[in-house]
Design a protein around this motif. Structure first.
Motif, PDB file in Angstrom:
ATOM      1  N   VAL A  95      12.526  -6.324  -2.401  1.00  0.00           N
ATOM      2  CA  VAL A  95      10.899  -6.166  -2.302  1.00  0.00           C
ATOM      3  C   VAL A  95      10.669  -5.125  -1.615  1.00  0.00           C
ATOM      4  O   VAL A  95      11.461  -4.739  -0.594  1.00  0.00           O
ATOM      5  CB  VAL A  95      10.446  -7.127  -1.846  1.00  0.00           C
ATOM      6  N   LEU A  96       9.598  -4.393  -1.665  1.00  0.00           N
ATOM      7  CA  LEU A  96       9.048  -3.294  -0.851  1.00  0.00           C
ATOM      8  C   LEU A  96       8.817  -3.877   0.529  1.00  0.00           C
ATOM      9  O   LEU A  96       9.117  -3.218   1.601  1.00  0.00           O
ATOM     10  CB  LEU A  96       7.937  -2.486  -1.308  1.00  0.00           C
ATOM     11  N   LEU A  97       7.956  -4.833   0.690  1.00  0.00           N
ATOM     12  CA  LEU A  97       7.622  -5.509   1.865  1.00  0.00           C
ATOM     13  C   LEU A  97       8.471  -6.740   2.004  1.00  0.00           C
ATOM     14  O   LEU A  97       8.016  -7.614   1.074  1.00  0.00           O
ATOM     15  CB  LEU A  97       6.107  -5.445   1.852  1.00  0.00           C
ATOM     16  N   SER A  98       8.700  -7.248   3.074  1.00  0.00           N
ATOM     17  CA  SER A  98       9.385  -8.642   3.275  1.00  0.00           C
ATOM     18  C   SER A  98       8.299  -9.493   3.491  1.00  0.00           C
ATOM     19  O   SER A  98       7.082  -8.955   3.641  1.00  0.00           O
ATOM     20  CB  SER A  98      10.706  -8.554   4.027  1.00  0.00           C
ATOM     21  N   VAL A  99       8.498 -10.809   3.426  1.00  0.00           N
ATOM     22  CA  VAL A  99       7.402 -11.658   4.058  1.00  0.00           C
ATOM     23  C   VAL A  99       7.221 -11.480   5.355  1.00  0.00           C
ATOM     24  O   VAL A  99       5.837 -11.774   5.473  1.00  0.00           O
ATOM     25  CB  VAL A  99       8.104 -13.159   3.639  1.00  0.00           C
ATOM     26  N   ARG A 100       8.099 -11.231   6.175  1.00  0.00           N
ATOM     27  CA  ARG A 100       7.764 -10.927   7.510  1.00  0.00           C
ATOM     28  C   ARG A 100       6.817  -9.717   7.709  1.00  0.00           C
ATOM     29  O   ARG A 100       5.753  -9.693   8.475  1.00  0.00           O
ATOM     30  CB  ARG A 100       9.046 -10.640   8.589  1.00  0.00           C
ATOM     31  N   GLY A 101       7.182  -8.775   6.885  1.00  0.00           N
ATOM     32  CA  GLY A 101       6.481  -7.397   6.870  1.00  0.00           C
ATOM     33  C   GLY A 101       5.030  -7.721   6.338  1.00  0.00           C
ATOM     34  O   GLY A 101       4.036  -7.160   6.775  1.00  0.00           O
ATOM     35  N   ARG A 102       4.736  -8.554   5.439  1.00  0.00           N
ATOM     36  CA  ARG A 102       3.565  -8.916   4.708  1.00  0.00           C
ATOM     37  C   ARG A 102       2.610  -9.819   5.829  1.00  0.00           C
ATOM     38  O   ARG A 102       1.541  -9.581   5.836  1.00  0.00           O
ATOM     39  CB  ARG A 102       3.698  -9.403   3.437  1.00  0.00           C
ATOM     40  N   ASP A 103       3.237 -10.596   6.522  1.00  0.00           N
ATOM     41  CA  ASP A 103       2.704 -11.519   7.291  1.00  0.00           C
ATOM     42  C   ASP A 103       2.273 -10.749   8.664  1.00  0.00           C
ATOM     43  O   ASP A 103       1.456 -11.312   9.449  1.00  0.00           O
ATOM     44  CB  ASP A 103       3.358 -13.003   7.737  1.00  0.00           C
ATOM     45  N   ARG A 104       2.919  -9.945   9.059  1.00  0.00           N
ATOM     46  CA  ARG A 104       2.785  -9.426  10.445  1.00  0.00           C
ATOM     47  C   ARG A 104       1.380  -8.650  10.509  1.00  0.00           C
ATOM     48  O   ARG A 104       0.764  -8.885  11.729  1.00  0.00           O
ATOM     49  CB  ARG A 104       3.565  -7.824  10.368  1.00  0.00           C
ATOM     50  N   TRP A 105       0.629  -8.567   9.633  1.00  0.00           N
ATOM     51  CA  TRP A 105      -0.885  -8.070   9.658  1.00  0.00           C
ATOM     52  C   TRP A 105      -1.923  -8.612   9.194  1.00  0.00           C
ATOM     53  O   TRP A 105      -2.949  -8.671   9.342  1.00  0.00           O
ATOM     54  CB  TRP A 105      -0.776  -6.465   9.203  1.00  0.00           C
ATOM     55  N   ARG A 106      -1.452  -9.990   8.705  1.00  0.00           N
ATOM     56  CA  ARG A 106      -2.439 -10.995   8.105  1.00  0.00           C
ATOM     57  C   ARG A 106      -3.386 -11.263   8.899  1.00  0.00           C
ATOM     58  O   ARG A 106      -4.513 -11.609   8.491  1.00  0.00           O
ATOM     59  CB  ARG A 106      -1.613 -12.023   7.478  1.00  0.00           C
ATOM     60  N   ASP A 107      -3.050 -11.681  10.194  1.00  0.00           N
ATOM     61  CA  ASP A 107      -4.116 -12.308  11.194  1.00  0.00           C
ATOM     62  C   ASP A 107      -5.144 -11.189  11.929  1.00  0.00           C
ATOM     63  O   ASP A 107      -5.944 -11.501  12.461  1.00  0.00           O
ATOM     64  CB  ASP A 107      -3.468 -13.060  12.233  1.00  0.00           C
TER      65      ASP A 107
END
Length: 192
Positions: free
Chosen positions: A45-57
């Motif tokens: 994937v282009l963004l991993s789960v960690r990469g997607r969750d990094r900015w979620r908050d």
């Protein structure tokens, strides 16, 4: 010059986007990709789960992303519309009397209008641009007048001279013109 630079930049951007899109498609289909390509599998994937969750908050993240994408979209649309807009008339259809007509380059007619307007008494510089349709052109002229020039007399000479000659030589029924008059800048003269 600007047109050729524009085409080169457009071609380069198109080639880069085509190469990236082709590599993503090849990677997604499981075809072999270059060794430098960061995604190597069908399930990568282009963004991993960690990469997607990094900015979620972060509350500012998604509005900034959406605003940046909206700006890119608006700039792209503006550029596309500016490519389609033609500001000057490239050719004028002249009635040659044989029923088919002849084409005269718009720049040639603009240059003749400008040079004839510059030859008028009191005109320092002149610039002409043709707009409209090739069967019904419109002239836009900008005259820089010297300090001693009389605007009404200069405008009358322009109407009966340069504009009338251009209209008659192109065989047009009318040649509407918008003329802007400006005063030439000059230094103040000292009185002794």
């Amino acid at each position: 010059m600007l047109k050729s630079v524009n085409r080169v930049l457009l071609g380069a951007a198109g080639l880069v986007l085509l190469a990236i899109g082709g590599a993503v498609l090849a990677s997604g289909l499981g075809l072999p990709v270059p060794s430098w390509w960061p995604f190597d599998g069908r399930h990568d994937v282009l963004l991993s789960v960690r990469g997607r969750d990094r900015w979620r908050d972060e509350g500012w993240w998604w509005p900034v992303v959406i605003a940046a994408l909206a700006i890119v979209l608006l700039l792209s649309l503006w550029w596309l519309l500016s490519q389609l807009h033609r500001s000057r008339l490239s050719e004028v259809l002249v009635d040659s009397g044989d029923g088919e007509g002849a084409l005269v380059r718009g720049r040639a007619l603009e240059n003749v209008l400008s040079s004839e307007a510059e030859s008028l008494h009191g005109v320092d510089r002149a610039r002409a641009a043709l707009r409209g349709r090739r069967t019904a052109p419109e002239a836009r002229m900008r005259l820089v007048l010297e300090a001693h020039a009389q605007p009404t007399a200069t405008l009358a000479e322009l109407t009966t001279g340069a504009l009338a000659h251009a209209r008659d030589s192109a065989g047009l029924a009318e040649l509407p013109a918008e003329v802007r008059l400006h005063a030439a800048k000059h230094r103040a003269q000292r009185v002794s």
